[in-house]
Structures are given as C-alpha cells and as structure tokens.
Design a protein around this motif. Sequence first.
Motif, PDB file in Angstrom:
ATOM      1  N   SER A   1      -7.318   0.622  -0.675  1.00 43.16           N
ATOM      2  CA  SER A   1      -6.839  -0.618  -0.049  1.00 43.16           C
ATOM      3  C   SER A   1      -5.355  -0.628   0.280  1.00 43.16           C
ATOM      4  CB  SER A   1      -7.124  -1.815  -0.967  1.00 43.16           C
ATOM      5  OG  SER A   1      -8.499  -1.884  -1.279  1.00 43.16           O
ATOM      6  N   LYS A   2      -4.562   0.221  -0.397  1.00 46.59           N
ATOM      7  CA  LYS A   2      -3.104   0.119  -0.275  1.00 46.59           C
ATOM      8  C   LYS A   2      -2.550   1.433   0.270  1.00 46.59           C
ATOM      9  CE  LYS A   2      -3.911  -3.835  -2.282  1.00 46.59           C
ATOM     10  NZ  LYS A   2      -4.028  -5.067  -1.481  1.00 46.59           N
TER      11      LYS A   2
ATOM     12  N   GLY B   1      -2.156  -8.864   0.147  1.00 45.11           N
ATOM     13  CA  GLY B   1      -1.748  -7.503   0.472  1.00 45.11           C
ATOM     14  C   GLY B   1      -2.690  -6.818   1.426  1.00 45.11           C
ATOM     15  N   ASP B   2      -2.845  -7.380   2.609  1.00 46.03           N
ATOM     16  CA  ASP B   2      -3.804  -6.891   3.599  1.00 46.03           C
ATOM     17  C   ASP B   2      -3.026  -6.357   4.801  1.00 46.03           C
ATOM     18  OD1 ASP B   2      -5.810  -6.473   5.459  1.00 46.03           O
ATOM     19  OD2 ASP B   2      -6.831  -8.369   5.019  1.00 46.03           O
TER      20      ASP B   2
ATOM     21  N   VAL C   1     -11.940  -3.367  10.674  1.00 42.33           N
ATOM     22  CA  VAL C   1     -12.910  -3.445   9.573  1.00 42.33           C
ATOM     23  C   VAL C   1     -12.250  -3.096   8.245  1.00 42.33           C
ATOM     24  CG1 VAL C   1     -14.916  -2.972  11.002  1.00 42.33           C
ATOM     25  CG2 VAL C   1     -13.728  -1.064   9.927  1.00 42.33           C
ATOM     26  N   GLY C   2     -10.959  -2.727   8.295  1.00 40.07           N
ATOM     27  CA  GLY C   2     -10.243  -2.404   7.073  1.00 40.07           C
ATOM     28  C   GLY C   2      -9.559  -3.590   6.428  1.00 40.07           C
ATOM     29  N   SER C   3      -9.626  -4.757   7.061  1.00 39.99           N
ATOM     30  CA  SER C   3      -8.995  -5.943   6.463  1.00 39.99           C
ATOM     31  C   SER C   3      -9.919  -6.589   5.459  1.00 39.99           C
ATOM     32  CB  SER C   3      -8.702  -6.982   7.544  1.00 39.99           C
ATOM     33  OG  SER C   3      -7.821  -6.464   8.493  1.00 39.99           O
TER      34      SER C   3
ATOM     35  N   GLY D   1      -4.386   1.307   3.733  1.00 40.13           N
ATOM     36  CA  GLY D   1      -4.551  -0.134   3.885  1.00 40.13           C
ATOM     37  C   GLY D   1      -5.970  -0.567   4.201  1.00 40.13           C
ATOM     38  N   GLU D   2      -6.975   0.229   3.766  1.00 37.42           N
ATOM     39  CA  GLU D   2      -8.366  -0.070   4.142  1.00 37.42           C
ATOM     40  C   GLU D   2      -9.049  -0.954   3.092  1.00 37.42           C
ATOM     41  OE1 GLU D   2      -9.560   0.622   7.023  1.00 37.42           O
ATOM     42  OE2 GLU D   2      -8.933   2.604   7.745  1.00 37.42           O
ATOM     43  N   CYS D   3      -8.545  -2.200   2.967  1.00 37.72           N
ATOM     44  CA  CYS D   3      -9.046  -3.145   1.965  1.00 37.72           C
ATOM     45  C   CYS D   3     -10.532  -3.435   2.140  1.00 37.72           C
ATOM     46  CB  CYS D   3      -8.313  -4.478   2.068  1.00 37.72           C
ATOM     47  SG  CYS D   3      -6.536  -4.353   2.207  1.00 37.72           S
ATOM     48  N   GLY D   4     -10.959  -3.532   3.402  1.00 43.06           N
ATOM     49  CA  GLY D   4     -12.321  -3.978   3.710  1.00 43.06           C
ATOM     50  C   GLY D   4     -13.400  -2.984   3.327  1.00 43.06           C
ATOM     51  N   PHE D   5     -13.021  -1.765   2.952  1.00 43.79           N
ATOM     52  CA  PHE D   5     -13.997  -0.754   2.574  1.00 43.79           C
ATOM     53  C   PHE D   5     -14.399  -0.838   1.105  1.00 43.79           C
ATOM     54  CE2 PHE D   5     -14.766   2.192   6.051  1.00 43.79           C
ATOM     55  CZ  PHE D   5     -13.840   1.762   6.969  1.00 43.79           C
TER      56      PHE D   5
ATOM     57  N   ARG E   1     -10.839   7.164  10.662  1.00 43.38           N
ATOM     58  CA  ARG E   1     -11.786   6.351  11.419  1.00 43.38           C
ATOM     59  C   ARG E   1     -12.706   7.214  12.287  1.00 43.38           C
ATOM     60  NH1 ARG E   1     -11.259   1.001  11.690  1.00 43.38           N
ATOM     61  NH2 ARG E   1     -10.163   0.139   9.891  1.00 43.38           N
TER      62      ARG E   1
ATOM     63  N   HIS F   1      -3.821  -4.293   7.386  1.00 40.57           N
ATOM     64  CA  HIS F   1      -4.415  -4.317   8.729  1.00 40.57           C
ATOM     65  C   HIS F   1      -4.385  -5.715   9.323  1.00 40.57           C
ATOM     66  CE1 HIS F   1      -6.860  -0.337   8.343  1.00 40.57           C
ATOM     67  NE2 HIS F   1      -5.658  -0.235   7.815  1.00 40.57           N
ATOM     68  N   ALA F   2      -4.560  -6.718   8.460  1.00 38.58           N
ATOM     69  CA  ALA F   2      -4.527  -8.097   8.953  1.00 38.58           C
ATOM     70  C   ALA F   2      -3.175  -8.391   9.590  1.00 38.58           C
ATOM     71  CB  ALA F   2      -4.805  -9.071   7.823  1.00 38.58           C
TER      72      ALA F   2
ATOM     73  N   PRO G   1      -4.944   1.684  11.357  1.00 41.37           N
ATOM     74  CA  PRO G   1      -5.628   2.638  10.488  1.00 41.37           C
ATOM     75  C   PRO G   1      -5.265   4.074  10.883  1.00 41.37           C
ATOM     76  CG  PRO G   1      -7.171   1.694  12.060  1.00 41.37           C
ATOM     77  CD  PRO G   1      -5.874   1.003  12.268  1.00 41.37           C
TER      78      PRO G   1
ATOM     79  N   THR H   1      -6.061   7.366  12.340  1.00 43.81           N
ATOM     80  CA  THR H   1      -7.046   7.758  13.352  1.00 43.81           C
ATOM     81  C   THR H   1      -8.084   8.725  12.817  1.00 43.81           C
ATOM     82  OG1 THR H   1      -5.345   7.523  15.038  1.00 43.81           O
ATOM     83  CG2 THR H   1      -7.314   8.763  15.642  1.00 43.81           C
TER      84      THR H   1
END
Lengths: 516, 483
Positions: A333-334, A89-90, B101-103, A338-342, A103, A92-93, A98, A100
């Motif tokens: 993340s959802k 469930g990513d 960087v959000g993935s 969708g900012e899973c990487g944070f 960010r 951004h990938a 994101p 604006t």
Amino acid sequence: MNHGTSLLWKRRALSSLSATRRGLPQEKMTENGMTSRAKVLTIDTMNPTVKKVEYAVRGPIVARAVELERELSEGMKKPFAEVIKANIGDAHAMGQQPITFFRQVLALCSYPELLNDSTFPEDAKSRARRILQSCGGNSMGSYSASQGIDAVRHDVARYIERRDGGVPCDPDNIYLTTGASDGIVTMLKLLVCGEGVSRTGVMISIPQYPLYSAALAELGAVQINYYLNEEKCWSMDIAELQRALDEARQYCNPRALCIINPGNPTGQVQNRECIEDVIRFAAKERLFLMADEVYQDNVYADGCQFHSFKKVLFDMGPEYSNTVELASFHSTSKCYMGECGFRGGYMEIINMDDEVKAQLIKLVSVRLCPPVPGQALMDLVVNPPQPGEPSYANFIKERTATLSALAEKAKLTEQVLNTVQGISCNPVQGAMYSFPCITLPEKAVREAKEIGQQPDMFYCMKMLEETGICLVPGSGFGQKDGTYHFRMTILPPTDKLKILLNKVKEFHQRFTQQYS
Amino acid sequence: MSVVREISPNVRNMKPLDYEILARRQNLIEKELRQGVRKPFKEVLDVSMSDLQMSGLKPLSFVRQVLAACLYPELLNSNKLPVDVRQRAQRLLGECAGASVGSYTATKGIPEIVQRISEYITRRDGGVPCSPENIFISSGSQWSLLNILKVLLFESSPKRGILVPVPSHVTTTLSIPSLGGVVIPYYLSEEQGWQLQVEELQRALDSAKAWCKPVTLYIINPGNPPGQIQSRKSMQEVIQFVSEKRLFLLADEVYQNLIYGENSEFVSYKRVLGEMGHPLSDTVELASFHSASKGFTAECGLRGGYVELVNVDPAVMKHIYALFSKDSCGPVLGQMALDLALNPPQPGDPSYPLYHTETEHIRKSLLHNIKRVSEILNSLPGFSCQPVQGGSFAYARLFLPPSAIQKAEELGLKPDTYYCVRLLEEAGVLTLPGSEFGQKEGTHHMRFCITTPQERMEEVLRRITNFHTQFMRNVSETEADRV
C-alpha cells in the motif's frame, strides 16, 4: 404525553408481557409512547468490546467530508471548490501514478490472451507466465493456500535476504496477508488471552496508527501507551518504555511491544542504536516484538536510513537472534507502489515455534486466502525488473520520480508549516504524513469542550467546513494531555500541496484570531 | 521458553480438521509422482473444494477483459478489447479515487458499485426494496460473516449460542469458539432431501437453553455440503421461528446463482421476509451474504463478497461500520468482480454472445455432471446421493461394511476419513469426509465438487467406481495403513 399517561401505557405493556408465554415479541416503549418491538441485536446485547472500536482515519470527520462532497456536487455553494482528503495515506487518490511494469504484468495475469499482444514487453510477459503457473488452474481467480502462494513466499524470502545483507530467511516463516493490517490483527489474536490482572497487555507508541488501538479494543486487550518524545523529533526512549511497562505490570500481563518504523503518524525513522536498545529491552522483558515496517522505502531525511528489525537482531548475535520473537510486517500500500486497493501484504515470523505456527495456520484458514492479485503484486515488488531487462530503465525512472517527489513534499511541508505562528512541525523523516503540534487559543478549547468535542477535532472540523481540507485530529492517534496535533498527508501533487499548505496557514491564522 | 507459548485459548480451541490428514497425504503423493514413483494414476484429482477455475473451467472473458483494462488503462486506447468492455472499464475507473484500482475505497465499497448491488438485489427479489446503506462489501463473504459474528458472539456467562446446520461447511463454525460462542447443532433431514425441519430447530433450541443463550440462527441456502434448496414454505416457517424465539438470522446465500433443475427456484430470505409483510418484514433482523467466488464468475481468488443487513438497529450499524473501517476496504478487483458478476452483459451488447457461450458451456457442464453423479453413485451398492438442486457439491452417503469401520478404528481414523484416505492413495481422488461437516452418529458421507470440466468429472467418477467396487469387495491391508 405526560408522565402519568406514559406510566399507564407502560403498565398495559407490562401486562401484555404475559403474552410472551405465547411467544409473542416483547414490547418496548419509545419516546412518543408508541410500542415497538425491541430488537434482538442492540447496543446492550452486542459485543461490548466492539463498541470500543474506533478508527479515526475513517471516522466522523471523513463522514462530514463525504457529505460536503455530495453537497458540492449538488451545486451547493461553499468557500472552496473541492474537498481534499488529506486524511488518508492513499497515494493514487492524490494523483500518484502506478508503476507501469506492475500494472502490465497484472493485466496479463488477468487476461492471458494479452500474452499474444506485441505491445507488452517480454519481461512483463515472462513474469506473468511465472505467476500464472504458480496459481491453481493457472488463474488468479483460484483460491491459494491460506498462507499464500508458495512461489511468492519463496520470492519474498529471497527479497528479505537481499535487503538484510544475506541474513537467512525461511519461506516457511512468511505469511502473505490481506494488507499488513490483517497480519497485525492475526498476531494480536494469537497473543491476547488471560483475565483480570493476567490479561494480555500490548505496548504501543503514542501517537500511534489507530488500527492498533482499534484491534486491541476489539480483542479486549490492555493497551499500554509509551510516549514518543516530540522535542527529540519523536524518538523512542527506553526509560519511557520501562516506565510504561513497570506501571502496566500492576494491572495486566504485558506480552508484546509494537513499533512502527518509519513512524505513523510521526514519520520518525529510528536509528540503529535505538533499534538495538529496543531489542535488548524486549529480550530482557520477554516481550514479543511487532515491527510495522510498511514505510520501509519512504525515508527522506539526510542521515536517516531504514534498518530492518530482523537485520539488527541478527547482527546482535545468537544471544538475541536465537531468542527474541519478532513479527515484521510489510505491505503493497505504501513505499513507491501506493497500491492500497490491492490489499497486499506479508508478515515474517522469527523464532516462533512449530506448535504456535500450527495455531497460526488455523487462524489464517478461516478467511480462506488473501486476495491473489495482491499476492501477485507483492511478488513483483520483491522481484522487480533487473538491470538488462527491457523494463528496467523505465521502472527505475518511475520509482525514483515517485520517491524523490515524496522527499521534496516532506521537506516543503515541514518548511511551510513551521512559518506559521502556532504550528510547529518536526522534520518529516519518512512515511507519508506530517503531524504538527498546534497551539489552540483557550477560548477555542473551552468551546470545544462545551460541545463535547476534542479541541483538535473542533479545529479540524472548522478547517474542513471553511477550506474543504480533511485532516485527522491528533486525538485520533493519541498525544500528551494538553497538546494538540493534526495528521496531514504529504501526498497531493507538489503545486496542489503548496496551495493546501497555504490554506492551512491562512486558516490557522484566522482561527487563532477568531478565538483570541 | 517462548513468549508466544501461551496462546489465546480461543485459538487453541479451534478444532483441527481431518482435511489436514488428507492434505498431507496429497502433498506426499504429488511429490512421489514428480519423482517418478509408479502409481495407478498420473495425477491427483482434487475435488475437495469448490473452485471452478482451479478445476480447469475458464474465467469469463468479459470479466477478465474489464479487469485488465482497469489494471492497465492503456488498453482503453486501442481496439483490442470490445467496446462495451472499454466502456465498462472506463466507468469503473471513473468511480475509483484517482481513477486507479490501487486507491482505497469507501469502507462499505465503491458507492456506485454498492448502488448497483442494491439494484441487483431488488431485481432478484421481485421489487422488494433494498437500501444501499445496508450493504458492506468485504474481502470475501467469510470476512463479512466473521465481522457480524463478532458483534453477536462474545465471552459471556452463559455462553452465547449459534444454531448451525448439520452438516455444514467448516470454515464458519471453526471460528465460533474463538469468538467466545458455542455451536448448537440442528440436523438436516437426509431422507427428506436434506430439508430443514422447524421441529428440529425447536428441539435444538430447547435442548440448548439449559446451557447457553441462543442468539442467532445460521442457514446455508443453497446448502453446503448437501445441495438442497429451501422451499418458500420452509423459509416462512424459519422466519416465524426466529421472530418468536428472538434470534438474529444469518442467511449464507453464496450459491444463489448456482441453481439446477427446472423445478428448483432460489428465493432469498430477504424476499420471503419482504413478502410476509408487516410486522415481520420490518422487525426480523437478517444478514444475508453473497460472493463473487461462486456462480459462473467463480472469482474465488479475487476476494469479493458482501453482506446486506436488514432491520439492524442503527446504533449497532454505527459500530459495525467502525469494525469494517479498521480493515480499510475490500480489494478493489474483488469489488469489481462482484459488480461484473451481478451485472453481466445483456443481449445486444457486443460481449453478450461470447458471455452467453461461456456461461452456457459452464451451465451444461454442471448439469451434465450432476446427472452423471446421480446415475453413477445411486447405482453403486454402498453409495446413495440426494439430488443436487444447487451449489457446488455432491454429498453422497456411504454405507460402509463393519470390517471397514473396524479397520478405521484400529487406525485411529473416522470411518469416512479412512475411506477418503484410501480413495486418495489408491485412486488419486481427493474428497472430503462427512465427519468434517458433522453428521448423524453412525452415518458416513463424502463430499466432492461438481464444478469441474465434464471430462474431469467423468474421470473422477470412473476412478471412484473402480475404487469403490474394489473396496467394498475387500477391505484389506494397504499402504494407507501407515498414516
């Protein structure tokens, strides 16, 4: 080497074991008869519960997908041009953009010199200043309190109050976490104890998001499965909860009930009556409720609406709202971020007494603190641009575009998959996945079992090799015996998703034909 | 009656910290200051934890510029940021799924970053090879450490034991009972500059064998709280020891980039192991931990750390992978901070001059601080402090008069906690008592960080000097009694 010789070698090795008195390492026989030192940490000496930990979303099929990607990049010819990771469930990938504003604020927080840059909007700058002021040394690089930055917890509490129509929220009950998963595992650590028949049992839906089964396995807790009703759009059924509970009472001490709403992998959105029923059940049976609500903004189907467990609980009056113990979880993340990487998240604890909260603080201090950028991001999620602010219009535009694209893709997925004979897909009411039921020919099921593979893993592996599409087999989430499913995300951009769905359709038809 | 009242005893058994007493007092004092209550100081100087940025030393511009560009790639389209910053950000974004960087990332971390970490390790270790497959990035080094401990320690009879230095920072040891394990303390030798003596390891191990099964040895090098650096010879002895006694070696090396003194050299356990050759180099099982939180980068809040696993059974590695994978991955900004910390600008790069200036400033500040700490504390009667060779802290010995010890007992406090409470109340300096870290019976200590701007360190030392002189002269009734 024949058996006799290896026995001889073994005897020699054994006699040299007297050398252990001199502190020399133990010798071990390997297959080729060479002696090698036995390791300190082995399958037999490691924590047995860790051996049971599996997490299908990042499991063997993904490892194969990564291998195929490498082979493709090295120029190997394949029946597909790219590997599509529709397993995770990513957003951004898969190309989702994101927000604006978020960010911009985070960039300003990262490098505050940019506060002098006129290309950043004023509201982003004031948010950044506020966040930086709440950080030690005015920097995101400082540790925060283990429970999370105070100001952020206060903002989260206000967000929850607004969301729940004014039901009060005490910031003291908010814990910021490293993703929602961290909060869930922490709560389970607190709850799981006892031995034998009094070992803690935790109820979880089948199918479930495999973090739960992994955490329960690692903690050595008893997993109590309650089945969602596929024929009724994956709805929960109190009679089924009761059945599961009564049975479990014979061999463990059930203490908690986990619910994912909107559901993962199933996507069902619980209606209000159902949530009330669950609360009554938890109250009656004295169960701690864990409400995983990370998909709370991902609701698509007409007639469906997100109801927070907290709000419903309080609407049911003091008899319930003063007694039922509840933890609810959210994440960055959802939804539309969708900012899973944070690795941003929070949990709200309701009706937990102070003594227990003190224990909880001990647990969360061991890892020092959650990532500060994730905390900052959560602050923005709960405190987005307001009407009248410079960034408001664009924020709403981006959020709406993302959520409506997801709704469109949810519908498209259901439609296309249901045109395939042998695939049956419940409406994707919410979340980010389809979890269709697939009919597998007997011959395929037999072949799978012969090679020791779950039939739906066998199917998914074949699909990966032939189409480059990586999905997660239903066996990774749990399903009724004899049924098979896969979980596929609805995240790729619409035109790509269409192609994907057609490839899945074609594969399924080929597969069915091949194994008929 | 609460459902949750019945809490896992493993959690209950985690001992509460004396720090909580001090933290409560600090909150109260700061509240009173905000309300305008008169005190002998205007602000509390918190030197209890090692957090360079919290203390006022700035983050490195290069790191933050790259991260800003990664967060908001619009910045790549302008000349606001130096060209090497933009190149680095571009490369990093290219290594992220969906260039965001959000993935999520791969479980072990972004593969290219993991590769560069393995190259850093090889460079650091004079060429001893490092395999990227053995590296796991996580949300801070404590996260990795906890995962490895989870694999090693579990409920069993007899309990599984972990040899832990005394003194040792608490965060790790706190969780050992909750994992079902038991701590076997081994005492560092203060008179020998806090060096580890193998005889002491032997003693600790022998005494423990009667009541537990020792499985692993935990070493912190450079140390925390004392700032000693282990000699190569001592490390070789430790490696021999773990090999003979069949212990898994956990090397907490997060302070490897904070080394002071011309004669101090940090050498990693991996390197020493590699140089000792076969059979030790391919049999001794080792986990070595590093982090982006310490060193000059000091990005504590970004949560970037890694573990390198050496000679670990491949079958066990599979399970370690599964354990890490359920937590998805480490935060991306933390992964990037780690990468930038270990691969800084080089001479010739546009960002190098500023990077050099900033790191030199930090380095000079820390060296100055250490010198001043040594000068001052060693000249105060009742204080002594071993040289700080590395790490973030000074760990001073307190020689408390019997009257102070008695007073502490009356108040139900450990003597050095009492001292720290008084120091906080009367001088507004927050430090941590030695009882927090473990110490030989009858000795007392105090830890405070030296990773702070020079002016702040001077102020801290000034306040400590004034307070200490007064305290030693006259242990008397004060408001601190109401604890």
